[in-house]
Design a protein around this motif. Structure first.
Motif, PDB file in Angstrom:
ATOM      1  N   MET A 155      43.025  27.330  37.433  1.00  0.00           N
ATOM      2  CA  MET A 155      42.958  28.653  37.217  1.00  0.00           C
ATOM      3  C   MET A 155      42.302  29.569  38.570  1.00  0.00           C
ATOM      4  O   MET A 155      41.503  29.026  39.114  1.00  0.00           O
ATOM      5  N   PRO A 156      43.112  30.640  38.919  1.00  0.00           N
ATOM      6  CA  PRO A 156      42.430  31.644  39.925  1.00  0.00           C
ATOM      7  C   PRO A 156      41.088  32.023  39.184  1.00  0.00           C
ATOM      8  O   PRO A 156      40.958  32.154  38.132  1.00  0.00           O
ATOM      9  N   GLU A 157      40.161  32.238  40.164  1.00  0.00           N
ATOM     10  CA  GLU A 157      38.974  32.630  39.757  1.00  0.00           C
ATOM     11  C   GLU A 157      38.830  33.867  38.987  1.00  0.00           C
ATOM     12  O   GLU A 157      38.051  34.052  37.892  1.00  0.00           O
ATOM     13  N   ALA A 158      39.647  34.870  39.414  1.00  0.00           N
ATOM     14  CA  ALA A 158      39.784  36.128  38.708  1.00  0.00           C
ATOM     15  C   ALA A 158      40.292  35.987  36.988  1.00  0.00           C
ATOM     16  O   ALA A 158      39.890  36.538  36.107  1.00  0.00           O
ATOM     17  N   ALA A 159      41.300  34.968  37.005  1.00  0.00           N
ATOM     18  CA  ALA A 159      41.732  34.925  35.582  1.00  0.00           C
ATOM     19  C   ALA A 159      40.804  34.028  34.888  1.00  0.00           C
ATOM     20  O   ALA A 159      40.698  34.344  33.488  1.00  0.00           O
ATOM     21  N   ILE A 160      39.994  33.083  35.401  1.00  0.00           N
ATOM     22  CA  ILE A 160      38.972  32.401  34.563  1.00  0.00           C
ATOM     23  C   ILE A 160      37.901  33.613  34.223  1.00  0.00           C
ATOM     24  O   ILE A 160      37.709  33.604  32.866  1.00  0.00           O
ATOM     25  N   ALA A 161      37.453  34.449  34.971  1.00  0.00           N
ATOM     26  CA  ALA A 161      36.669  35.488  34.658  1.00  0.00           C
ATOM     27  C   ALA A 161      36.971  36.332  33.801  1.00  0.00           C
ATOM     28  O   ALA A 161      36.597  36.703  32.578  1.00  0.00           O
ATOM     29  N   ASP A 162      38.295  36.735  33.740  1.00  0.00           N
ATOM     30  CA  ASP A 162      38.896  37.465  32.834  1.00  0.00           C
ATOM     31  C   ASP A 162      39.115  36.735  31.294  1.00  0.00           C
ATOM     32  O   ASP A 162      38.847  37.452  30.149  1.00  0.00           O
TER      33      ASP A 162
END
Length: 450
Positions: A49-56
């Protein structure tokens, strides 16, 4: 009435949850040898997963669950260390990714959703602020959740001078005790576990940790054991249930923050219902046992974890205890002798409470016993997971007053009060040649010497 039931009851609360490991079933490799194990595939999906998606997604998860646990991130970090062998090294990923992966291998467990019963009780180690006939106490309870898995949790409260009981606040928050840092089984098969530093005792749960405990830790019998030096150690015997066999084990603590758990050994340390006396007798530890599942025995040992010797003290005599009898917690020292609560099982498997008295210097000698139950299930106490059961794992004595918390049909917990003299009045001398006034004379004689 010899015993007064209090209107207050503790009931199971499905809102109280702990975070437990969720173990993903790994598919057999020989079905499709080109695929990675299922757990590794879950890790890989998060890692892609993209890092931003993980954080979200991680933040969404925290919004849903963080308020239900005092230290969710710490629990996730602890789980992450367990995953290294299961799902490969994730150390190269961001902290958000690591914790989000750990969350996929956790679940909430409602540890007391089904039952909260079989309590034991000791005076709290901190009595600051109490006085005028009040005492603060620690209550241990057997809690049962999904799959009929039993664990131990604690509550604190105050028994007031007017006889009422008030429990101190217990939030929905709860957390499982953890092995101490670097803890392994010592040379006696003991494991040290700890209460996390920011977790109040009211929120602590001791969950099964070993193969012998896999299906439950049951019916803790606490006693505040006082050495000749005056030092106090809290011991608690309990039953470990693997799902196929039971074993007797011992919990030991001085502060209810660090606990030592170990198996009991020896031919006298078998079956359920072991209860330790609160002091040494002639240099020995002493314990009541139920070796044959029917009678109560006295065992003595110089080693609190190993029990060889035993002798029968008392057995079923009256119809309400014809099926079996056993102790209901640690003996209490009185001027007249060691006071012991019992359970008796009679017709239709009804459990009732009784009591007997043992000699202070020679507790293998029975002085008196109750011919009739001191408590049996009332009409509103007969309904439950196991109907027609009253059971307790201990009582608290303050002066001449006695507080008895008790389990109700394996579902909830009630409280009753009485006095030493009221219980004595219900007993008949074990030696039928002596009159009931023998107990009164003995009690008065003991008091005159103290």
């Amino acid at each position: 009435m010899a015993l007064l039931r209090l209107p207050f009851r503790l009931k199971p609360d499905p809102a109280r949850v702990v975070v437990r490991p969720f173990n993903i079933a790994v598919e057999p490799r020989d079905l499709n040898p080109t695929n990675l194990p299922r757990a590794q595939r879950i890790v890989d999906r998060v890692a892609r997963m993209p890092e931003a998606a993980i954080a979200d997604e991680y933040e969404k998860m925290l919004v849903l669950f963080r308020h239900r646990h005092r230290s969710l991130e710490r629990v996730l970090d602890s789980r992450l260390t367990q995953l290294q062998a299961l799902a490969g090294n994730v150390a190269g990923l961001s902290l958000n990714a690591q914790r989000f992966i750990a969350a996929h291998f956790c679940h909430e467990y409602s540890f007391e959703s089904s039952a909260l019963f079989n309590p034991s009780i000791v005076a709290h180690y901190d009595q600051r602020g109490e006085g005028d006939g009040s005492v603060r106490f620690i209550l241990s309870l057997r809690s049962v959740g999904e799959g009929h898995i039993s664990s131990i949790n604690f509550r604190t409260g105050v028994w007031a001078a007017d006889g009422s009981v008030a429990m101190e606040e217990a939030l929905d928050l709860a957390q499982v005790a953890e092995p101490a840092v670097g803890a392994t089984y010592d040379d006696r098969g003991a494991l040290t576990i700890v209460r996390p530093p920011d977790i109040p005792l009211n929120e602590l749960v001791i969950f099964p940790m070993t193969a012998a405990q896999r299906n439950g830790v049951e019916d803790l019998r606490l006693t505040a054991f006082t050495e000749d030096s005056g030092e106090i150690t809290y011991f608690g015997t309990y039953t470990a249930y693997s799902g196929m066999a039971i074993g007797s084990e011992l919990l030991e603590t001085k502060d209810f923050r660090t606990f030592r758990m170990q198996k009991l050994s020896g031919p006298a340390a078998v079956n359920k219902g072991l209860a330790l006396f609160p002091r040494r007798i002639k240099g020995d530890y002493a314990m009541l046992t139920r070796i044959d599942n029917e009678h109560i025995y006295l065992s003595r040992s110089r080693d609190v974890a190993h029990w060889e010797r035993s002798e029968r003290v008392i057995g079923p005599k009256y119809p309400w205890e014809f099926v079996q009898m056993g102790n209901c917690g640690a003996p209490i020292e009185t001027d007249a002798g060691w006071l012991v609560l019992t359970h008796g099982v009679g017709a239709m498997r009804q459990y009732a409470l009784g009591a007997f008295l043992l000699d202070l210097e020679n507790p293998s000698r029975l002085i008196a016993r109750t011919p009739e139950p001191i408590m049996k299930p009332s009409d509103d106490e007969r309904k439950g997971y196991v109907p027609n059961v009253l059971y307790t794992c201990g009582m608290l004595k303050l002066g001449e007053r006695i507080l008895i918390p008790y389990g109700i049909s394996d579902v909830m917990t009630g409280f009753a009060t009485t006095t030493v003299d009221e219980l004595m009045a219900l007993m008949a001398p074990a030696d039928q040649g002596k009159s009931r006034s023998f107990l009164t004379r003995r009690s008065a004689s003991r008091r005159s010497l103290r």
